[in-house]
Design an enzyme around this catalytic site. Sequence first.
Site, PDB file in Angstrom:
ATOM      1  N   LYS A 190       0.897  -1.185   0.122  1.00  0.00           N
ATOM      2  CA  LYS A 190      -0.101  -0.123   0.150  1.00  0.00           C
ATOM      3  C   LYS A 190       0.855   1.105  -0.175  1.00  0.00           C
ATOM      4  O   LYS A 190       1.627   1.443   0.889  1.00  0.00           O
ATOM      5  CB  LYS A 190      -0.721   0.154   1.151  1.00  0.00           C
ATOM      6  CG  LYS A 190      -2.040   0.744   1.227  1.00  0.00           C
ATOM      7  CD  LYS A 190      -2.181   2.177   0.916  1.00  0.00           C
ATOM      8  CE  LYS A 190      -1.832   3.005   1.994  1.00  0.00           C
ATOM      9  NZ  LYS A 190      -1.668   4.307   2.012  1.00  0.00           N
ATOM     10  N   GLU A 264       8.899   0.127  11.439  1.00  0.00           N
ATOM     11  CA  GLU A 264      10.176   1.280  11.437  1.00  0.00           C
ATOM     12  C   GLU A 264       9.545   2.278  11.692  1.00  0.00           C
ATOM     13  O   GLU A 264       8.787   3.127  10.437  1.00  0.00           O
ATOM     14  CB  GLU A 264      10.607   1.122  10.019  1.00  0.00           C
ATOM     15  CG  GLU A 264      11.383  -0.315   9.561  1.00  0.00           C
ATOM     16  CD  GLU A 264      12.639  -0.520  10.499  1.00  0.00           C
ATOM     17  OE1 GLU A 264      13.378   0.398  11.206  1.00  0.00           O
ATOM     18  OE2 GLU A 264      12.941  -1.696  10.346  1.00  0.00           O
ATOM     19  N   CYS A 299      13.623   9.894   9.253  1.00  0.00           N
ATOM     20  CA  CYS A 299      13.211   9.143  10.391  1.00  0.00           C
ATOM     21  C   CYS A 299      14.666   9.019  11.306  1.00  0.00           C
ATOM     22  O   CYS A 299      14.679   9.197  12.488  1.00  0.00           O
ATOM     23  CB  CYS A 299      12.550   7.909  10.561  1.00  0.00           C
ATOM     24  SG  CYS A 299      12.676   7.050   9.308  1.00  0.00           S
ATOM     25  N   GLU A 401       9.544  14.691  17.164  1.00  0.00           N
ATOM     26  CA  GLU A 401      10.021  14.445  15.678  1.00  0.00           C
ATOM     27  C   GLU A 401       9.285  15.631  14.991  1.00  0.00           C
ATOM     28  O   GLU A 401       8.096  15.639  14.751  1.00  0.00           O
ATOM     29  CB  GLU A 401       9.652  13.077  15.170  1.00  0.00           C
ATOM     30  CG  GLU A 401      10.421  12.950  13.796  1.00  0.00           C
ATOM     31  CD  GLU A 401      10.090  11.483  13.417  1.00  0.00           C
ATOM     32  OE1 GLU A 401       9.019  10.889  13.259  1.00  0.00           O
ATOM     33  OE2 GLU A 401      10.973  10.751  12.766  1.00  0.00           O
TER      34      GLU A 401
HETATM   35  P1  ADP Z   1       3.036  10.032   7.723  1.00  0.00           P
HETATM   36  O1  ADP Z   1       2.542  10.829   8.766  1.00  0.00           O
HETATM   37  O2  ADP Z   1       4.412  10.068   7.497  1.00  0.00           O
HETATM   38  O3  ADP Z   1       2.061  10.381   6.385  1.00  0.00           O
HETATM   39  P2  ADP Z   1       1.641   7.814   8.500  1.00  0.00           P
HETATM   40  O4  ADP Z   1       1.937   6.867   9.544  1.00  0.00           O
HETATM   41  O5  ADP Z   1       0.370   8.464   8.665  1.00  0.00           O
HETATM   42  O6  ADP Z   1       2.949   8.800   8.236  1.00  0.00           O
HETATM   43  O7  ADP Z   1       1.753   7.001   6.916  1.00  0.00           O
HETATM   44  C1  ADP Z   1       2.547   6.119   6.790  1.00  0.00           C
HETATM   45  C2  ADP Z   1       1.862   5.010   5.697  1.00  0.00           C
HETATM   46  O8  ADP Z   1       0.983   4.462   6.647  1.00  0.00           O
HETATM   47  C3  ADP Z   1       0.966   5.572   4.465  1.00  0.00           C
HETATM   48  O9  ADP Z   1       1.189   4.806   3.632  1.00  0.00           O
HETATM   49  C4  ADP Z   1      -0.205   5.825   5.335  1.00  0.00           C
HETATM   50  O10 ADP Z   1      -1.359   5.492   4.168  1.00  0.00           O
HETATM   51  C5  ADP Z   1      -0.502   4.520   6.174  1.00  0.00           C
HETATM   52  N1  ADP Z   1      -1.570   4.474   7.122  1.00  0.00           N
HETATM   53  C6  ADP Z   1      -2.065   5.722   7.596  1.00  0.00           C
HETATM   54  N2  ADP Z   1      -3.094   5.398   8.459  1.00  0.00           N
HETATM   55  C7  ADP Z   1      -3.317   4.032   8.426  1.00  0.00           C
HETATM   56  C8  ADP Z   1      -4.004   2.948   9.357  1.00  0.00           C
HETATM   57  N3  ADP Z   1      -5.000   3.418  10.129  1.00  0.00           N
HETATM   58  N4  ADP Z   1      -3.871   1.541   8.856  1.00  0.00           N
HETATM   59  C9  ADP Z   1      -3.121   1.321   7.802  1.00  0.00           C
HETATM   60  N5  ADP Z   1      -2.127   2.326   7.258  1.00  0.00           N
HETATM   61  C10 ADP Z   1      -2.276   3.446   7.581  1.00  0.00           C
END
Ligand code: ADP
Length: 499
Positions: A190, A264, A299, A401
């Site tokens: 994804k 990570e 990170c 962060e």
């Molecule tokens: P950032 O703030 O860097 O966007 P996220 O942790 O929100 O960090 O996003 C990292 C990845 O996790 C993206 O691909 C995002 O779509 C996915 N993501 C965000 N929320 C969820 C969730 N509830 N379940 C699964 N994947 C998620």
Amino acid sequence: MSLNRLTPNLDPQALAKELSGKHFIAGEFCAAVSGRTFPVVNPANGRTIGAAALGAAADVDAAVAAAKLAQKVWADKNARDRGKAVAECGRLLMDHVEELARLITLETGKAIRTESRIEAGVLADVFTFFGGLGSELKGESVPFANDVLSVTVRQPIGVVGAIIPWNVPLLLMALKVAPAIVAGNAVVVKSAEEAPLTVLRVTQIMNQALPPGIMNILSGYGPDCGAPLVAHKHVGKVTFTGSVETGKIIARMAAEKLIPATLELGGKSPMIVMDDADVDRAVDGAIIGMRFTRQGQSCTAASRIFVHEKIHDSFVAKLGAKVTAMKIGDPMDEATDIGAIISRQQMDKVQSYIAIGKATAGATALTCCVMPSDPALKDGLFVQPVIFTGLENDAKLCQEEIFGPVTCIIKWRDYDRVIEQANDSDFGLAASIWTRNLQVALDATKRLEAGLVQVNQNLVVQPNISYGGVKQSGLGKEASLESMLEHFTHKKTIMMKMA
Ligand code: ADP
């Protein structure tokens, strides 16, 4: 596997359009089941460059079904042959380095010379590296009884769900996908909302060397597309890179299904500069460590730099001068060092931290670089790097962060105290110590609480070097042989009684 080799498309605008609105499932491009898309925007000028398929549970079902079907046959192949196919992916990707560098620059705003081309090269290298490790999927023989042969074998998990972020999407995807596939799994990725197109192209390129269904990719929002992937009953392992908050959500979902999760997450990496350090080398190391060329969107960013009081002022002056000499501008321009921040939301977050820092009593903000003056970039998301001095380690800016071009320099006097301060953080991803004294270096490498501790360097992630954090920075390692064995296989014990 296609016989017609893709040729690199060096026009990223045209390529972005061509890739728009699609997932890649079972060896084919396809639209979202809902038919819906969301826009992909170039952060350097605010223009829409294309669209991504808006994935949801139905798309996840299709991708996981394809992966499950393909995985059975894939797992039956010799490990070495799987490795050869992955190494071939590396060779094909190498032919597309320039194409991928241009496209990733267009969708993420990262500077092509200092960031994108390097990332595209390392992407190919990761596949080449893991491609050679097929025969390392070894088990053990266990002394049990003279008439019983007791051995362990490494078996693939099945379907792996991989969720990736936008900051270094090619490299981070490769670190998950390459070992997973060599180990005999099939993968559904994804992609991140902000960077869905280049990873889609990578998947298309890889599918020339892989059977359909082994490597699938979906785009969509986290809760709508990422969450159903983690929750899917046929996904047996999840590997995630992103924020701590999302990491915890994913860990909870994985716990519900009792499947392993590699996480990570964030960091607030300390860099300790001793008074005997080579100041010029340490300044260069701070610039690399802080990832200023990536707008600090890393990170592992060296966002807490502890400098001994004897060299503090000269270090700050030299760092300020060197960062100021860097050019912020059009990411596609070869002369540009620093590109744009990924999104308006991220830029607002970075600016709010800068404002908090400036309002903190005793803090001084050294704002570096000149903002781009090109009218074509007037809607671009550019932020000048800021070097803070005078903040204490317990300040908000030193504990949270920021994920932007902001670093804090903390003056220190006592060695034991500075090690204590460096460890006084929720995170534990990376750390570095800069000294000519081997005894101090060795002591610090033992005491610093981080997954990766470097001495006199701040290198970025490399294939074969185990990478992953402790504390809130995550669970599990990536990038190495150990990551393939521990995170993408399970050990089966087989006991054979001789007659
Ligand atoms: P950032 O703030 O860097 O966007 P996220 O942790 O929100 O960090 O996003 C990292 C990845 O996790 C993206 O691909 C995002 O779509 C996915 N993501 C965000 N929320 C969820 C969730 N509830 N379940 C699964 N994947 C998620």
